[in-house]
Write an enzyme that holds these catalytic residues in place. Structure first.
Site, PDB file in Angstrom:
ATOM      1  N   GLY A   1       0.832  -1.204   0.000  1.00  0.00           N
ATOM      2  CA  GLY A   1       0.000   0.000   0.000  1.00  0.00           C
ATOM      3  C   GLY A   1       0.864   1.251   0.000  1.00  0.00           C
TER       4      GLY A   1
ATOM      5  N   ALA B   1      15.576  11.043  -0.035  1.00  0.00           N
ATOM      6  CA  ALA B   1      16.705  10.974   0.892  1.00  0.00           C
ATOM      7  C   ALA B   1      17.667   9.845   0.512  1.00  0.00           C
ATOM      8  CB  ALA B   1      16.198  10.783   2.320  1.00  0.00           C
ATOM      9  N   VAL B   2      17.127   8.706   0.105  1.00  0.00           N
ATOM     10  CA  VAL B   2      17.997   7.582  -0.308  1.00  0.00           C
ATOM     11  C   VAL B   2      18.868   8.027  -1.484  1.00  0.00           C
ATOM     12  CG1 VAL B   2      17.990   5.298  -1.417  1.00  0.00           C
ATOM     13  CG2 VAL B   2      16.523   5.715   0.564  1.00  0.00           C
TER      14      VAL B   2
ATOM     15  N   ARG C   1       1.082  -4.870  -5.883  1.00  0.00           N
ATOM     16  CA  ARG C   1       1.117  -6.126  -5.137  1.00  0.00           C
ATOM     17  C   ARG C   1       1.492  -7.192  -6.154  1.00  0.00           C
ATOM     18  NH1 ARG C   1      -2.736  -3.353  -1.599  1.00  0.00           N
ATOM     19  NH2 ARG C   1      -1.587  -3.232   0.338  1.00  0.00           N
TER      20      ARG C   1
ATOM     21  N   ASP D   1       4.551  -4.697   6.235  1.00  0.00           N
ATOM     22  CA  ASP D   1       4.830  -6.054   6.712  1.00  0.00           C
ATOM     23  C   ASP D   1       5.142  -7.036   5.568  1.00  0.00           C
ATOM     24  OD1 ASP D   1       4.431  -8.103   9.053  1.00  0.00           O
ATOM     25  OD2 ASP D   1       3.197  -8.847   7.412  1.00  0.00           O
TER      26      ASP D   1
ATOM     27  N   THR E   1       3.841   2.414   5.756  1.00  0.00           N
ATOM     28  CA  THR E   1       2.471   1.894   5.742  1.00  0.00           C
ATOM     29  C   THR E   1       1.623   2.743   6.681  1.00  0.00           C
ATOM     30  OG1 THR E   1       1.038   0.125   6.581  1.00  0.00           O
ATOM     31  CG2 THR E   1       3.288   0.089   7.363  1.00  0.00           C
TER      32      THR E   1
ATOM     33  N   ASP F   1      -0.711   1.800   8.349  1.00  0.00           N
ATOM     34  CA  ASP F   1      -1.244   0.962   9.436  1.00  0.00           C
ATOM     35  C   ASP F   1      -0.436   1.026  10.735  1.00  0.00           C
ATOM     36  OD1 ASP F   1      -3.254   0.148   7.780  1.00  0.00           O
ATOM     37  OD2 ASP F   1      -2.265  -1.719   7.185  1.00  0.00           O
TER      38      ASP F   1
ATOM     39  N   ASP G   1       1.859  -0.976  11.867  1.00  0.00           N
ATOM     40  CA  ASP G   1       1.684  -2.307  12.464  1.00  0.00           C
ATOM     41  C   ASP G   1       2.944  -3.168  12.366  1.00  0.00           C
ATOM     42  OD1 ASP G   1       1.671  -2.615   9.747  1.00  0.00           O
ATOM     43  OD2 ASP G   1      -0.083  -3.917   9.661  1.00  0.00           O
TER      44      ASP G   1
ATOM     45  N   ARG H   1     -18.622  15.369  12.909  1.00  0.00           N
ATOM     46  CA  ARG H   1     -19.121  15.707  14.252  1.00  0.00           C
ATOM     47  C   ARG H   1     -20.081  16.903  14.186  1.00  0.00           C
ATOM     48  NH1 ARG H   1     -19.534  13.206  19.034  1.00  0.00           N
ATOM     49  NH2 ARG H   1     -17.328  12.753  19.306  1.00  0.00           N
TER      50      ARG H   1
ATOM     51  N   ARG I   1     -27.387  12.612  15.731  1.00  0.00           N
ATOM     52  CA  ARG I   1     -27.322  11.300  15.087  1.00  0.00           C
ATOM     53  C   ARG I   1     -26.136  10.470  15.539  1.00  0.00           C
ATOM     54  NH1 ARG I   1     -29.032  13.048   9.311  1.00  0.00           N
ATOM     55  NH2 ARG I   1     -31.189  12.392   9.433  1.00  0.00           N
TER      56      ARG I   1
ATOM     57  N   MET J   1      -9.151   2.869   7.856  1.00  0.00           N
ATOM     58  CA  MET J   1      -8.426   1.703   7.346  1.00  0.00           C
ATOM     59  C   MET J   1      -7.811   0.896   8.487  1.00  0.00           C
ATOM     60  SD  MET J   1      -6.790   2.744   3.710  1.00  0.00           S
ATOM     61  CE  MET J   1      -7.864   2.644   2.264  1.00  0.00           C
TER      62      MET J   1
ATOM     63  N   ARG K   1      -7.045  -3.494   8.296  1.00  0.00           N
ATOM     64  CA  ARG K   1      -7.660  -4.814   8.170  1.00  0.00           C
ATOM     65  C   ARG K   1      -7.376  -5.660   9.390  1.00  0.00           C
ATOM     66  NH1 ARG K   1      -9.931  -5.765   3.435  1.00  0.00           N
ATOM     67  NH2 ARG K   1      -9.111  -4.611   1.674  1.00  0.00           N
TER      68      ARG K   1
ATOM     69  N   ALA L   1     -14.158  10.312  20.036  1.00  0.00           N
ATOM     70  CA  ALA L   1     -15.244   9.385  19.669  1.00  0.00           C
ATOM     71  C   ALA L   1     -15.857   8.776  20.927  1.00  0.00           C
ATOM     72  CB  ALA L   1     -14.693   8.285  18.769  1.00  0.00           C
TER      73      ALA L   1
ATOM     74  N   GLN M   1      -7.858   8.442   3.031  1.00  0.00           N
ATOM     75  CA  GLN M   1      -6.827   8.417   4.086  1.00  0.00           C
ATOM     76  C   GLN M   1      -5.427   8.145   3.565  1.00  0.00           C
ATOM     77  OE1 GLN M   1      -8.612   5.707   7.413  1.00  0.00           O
ATOM     78  NE2 GLN M   1      -9.693   5.444   5.501  1.00  0.00           N
TER      79      GLN M   1
HETATM   80  P1  ADP Z   1       2.558  -4.244   2.711  1.00  0.00           P
HETATM   81  O1  ADP Z   1       4.008  -4.254   2.404  1.00  0.00           O
HETATM   82  O2  ADP Z   1       1.995  -2.857   2.694  1.00  0.00           O
HETATM   83  O3  ADP Z   1       2.214  -5.040   3.948  1.00  0.00           O
HETATM   84  P2  ADP Z   1       1.536  -6.469   1.097  1.00  0.00           P
HETATM   85  O4  ADP Z   1       1.226  -7.330   2.258  1.00  0.00           O
HETATM   86  O5  ADP Z   1       0.550  -6.409  -0.016  1.00  0.00           O
HETATM   87  O6  ADP Z   1       1.808  -4.946   1.485  1.00  0.00           O
HETATM   88  O7  ADP Z   1       2.938  -6.967   0.500  1.00  0.00           O
HETATM   89  C1  ADP Z   1       3.510  -6.359  -0.628  1.00  0.00           C
HETATM   90  C2  ADP Z   1       4.120  -7.392  -1.531  1.00  0.00           C
HETATM   91  O8  ADP Z   1       5.198  -8.058  -0.859  1.00  0.00           O
HETATM   92  C3  ADP Z   1       3.195  -8.516  -1.957  1.00  0.00           C
HETATM   93  O9  ADP Z   1       2.381  -8.161  -3.055  1.00  0.00           O
HETATM   94  C4  ADP Z   1       4.183  -9.596  -2.334  1.00  0.00           C
HETATM   95  O10 ADP Z   1       4.754  -9.330  -3.592  1.00  0.00           O
HETATM   96  C5  ADP Z   1       5.269  -9.417  -1.290  1.00  0.00           C
HETATM   97  N1  ADP Z   1       5.065 -10.306  -0.129  1.00  0.00           N
HETATM   98  C6  ADP Z   1       4.172 -10.149   0.873  1.00  0.00           C
HETATM   99  N2  ADP Z   1       4.255 -11.138   1.789  1.00  0.00           N
HETATM  100  C7  ADP Z   1       5.243 -11.963   1.348  1.00  0.00           C
HETATM  101  C8  ADP Z   1       5.825 -13.177   1.841  1.00  0.00           C
HETATM  102  N3  ADP Z   1       5.398 -13.751   2.987  1.00  0.00           N
HETATM  103  N4  ADP Z   1       6.812 -13.748   1.106  1.00  0.00           N
HETATM  104  C9  ADP Z   1       7.239 -13.185  -0.036  1.00  0.00           C
HETATM  105  N5  ADP Z   1       6.744 -12.046  -0.548  1.00  0.00           N
HETATM  106  C10 ADP Z   1       5.764 -11.432   0.121  1.00  0.00           C
END
Ligand code: ADP
Length: 323
Positions: free
Chosen positions: A10, A21-22, A71, A102, A125, A127, A129, A154, A162, A169, A171, A186, A255
């Site tokens: 995402g 920066a990189v 993805r 992640d 991300t 999230d 997370d 609000r 109401r 967002m 999941r 809230a 968002q």
């Molecule tokens: P985010 O990085 O935001 O969590 P995704 O979970 O969609 O987003 O992961 C991004 C991409 O990374 C996936 O489309 C896939 O190509 C790769 N990926 C995700 N999980 C794995 C995994 N367990 N092993 C290998 N590649 C992965």
């Protein structure tokens, strides 16, 4: 050294700050950066080009990612990751910087472990997370966007007396929901990691608010993985069981976009520089992060540990402060 750079998963505001920066820190240290377009999909297809410093002009303040994201289900397959490693070798790319969440870090961890590709991660991300960092790029921007939207809701909620269910967002993570709920006062928050029986608990919270004389209520709901979104499902149930006159607002992709906050720009810049400095020193297999305000780095394998859960007392605080 030739460094490959990609954004994956995402998109999140602040990714462009990190890209810039990189590229510029690498330039300052005498290294070259190749941009890989469309995440791991682009890596498999060899969709890459040299990223000179000037290519990063005017991107710091932009949301999204100039390298585009995607993805890529193929990357879950061992033999496809071997193709990716071969692509990098053919292009004489010696290190790979991955900006993502992640899933993107799991992919980098696999590339490093299976093929010895020198990988560095930058958390991107909305999230927030990831284990081992209290911040990810995009979270602060998304949080502020959600809070601004709910402040507007609000106004109309109190004018009409109401109940509004507002879906944000997240999941599998309630970080954005809990922080949004706290920041916009809230009446309740529903999120996946909550240990309360959410629907029953929500009913009692709404009842209590009503008895205390509250005319309007806002409930922040993390999207979860329910078909059609969790707020819709909860809204339907409340209408059916209690004939409540309520409105559901799904904030959705609003968002994700928009100009990154100063915080996201600053951390994008700091992390981009840090990732390159560490690669320059010969480090690999790490991702950068922030803990208690300090810039830290974690081994990439840390991504395999459980994701952080929003502190339970923040959720409880939402109810206490809604009195
Ligand atoms: P985010 O990085 O935001 O969590 P995704 O979970 O969609 O987003 O992961 C991004 C991409 O990374 C996936 O489309 C896939 O190509 C790769 N990926 C995700 N999980 C794995 C995994 N367990 N092993 C290998 N590649 C992965």
């Amino acid at each position: 050294m030739r460094i490959g750079l990609l954004t994956s998963g995402g998109d999140a505001p602040g990714m462009n700050a990190a890209i810039r920066a990189v590229v510029r820190q690498a330039d300052a240290l005498g290294h070259e950066v190749w941009g890989i377009y469309h995440g791991y999909q682009g890596l498999l297809e060899g969709d890459m080009a040299l990223l000179p410093s000037r290519a990063c002009a005017n991107i710091l303040q932009r949301g999204g990612t100039m390298l585009h994201s995607a993805r890529c289900s193929d990357f879950h397959r061992l033999e496809q990751r071997a193709v990716a490693a071969a692509r990098l070798k053919d292009a004489e790319i010696e290190a790979l910087v991955v900006i993502g969440g992640d899933g993107s870090f799991r992919a980098a961890e696999a590339l490093q472990r299976e093929h010895g590709v020198a990988c560095a991660g930058i958390p991107g991300t909305i999230d927030n997370d990831l284990p081992g960092t209290e911040r990810t790029l995009g979270f602060d921007t998304a949080l502020n966007t959600a809070v601004e939207a709910i402040d507007r809701i609000r106004d109309t909620a109190s004018s009409h007396g109401r109940l509004f269910l507002v879906e944000v967002m997240g999941r599998s993570s309630g970080m954005l929901a809990v922080h949004t709920a706290l920041a916009c006062g809230a009446e309740a928050v529903l999120y996946p990691e909550s240990t309360e029986d959410s629907y029953e608990h929500l009913l009692s919270q709404l009842n209590a608010a009503w008895l205390r004389g509250k005319q309007s209520s806002i409930v922040v709901v993390a999207e979860g993985d329910a078909e059609g979104g969790r707020a819709m499902a909860v809204g339907e149930r409340l209408r059916r069981d209690h004939a409540l006159d309520l409105r559901v607002v799904v904030l959705g992709h609003v968002q994700r976009g928009g100009s990154p906050t100063a915080i996201d720009r600053i951390w994008g810049s700091r992390w981009g520089c840090e990732a390159v400095r560490r690669l320059d020193r010969g480090e690999q297999g790490f991702y950068v992060g922030e803990m208690a305000g300090a810039l830290v780095a974690q081994p990439l394998s840390r991504i395999l540990e459980p994701q952080p859960v929003p502190p339970g007392d923040l959720g409880r605080m939402v109810s206490i402060l809604a009195r």
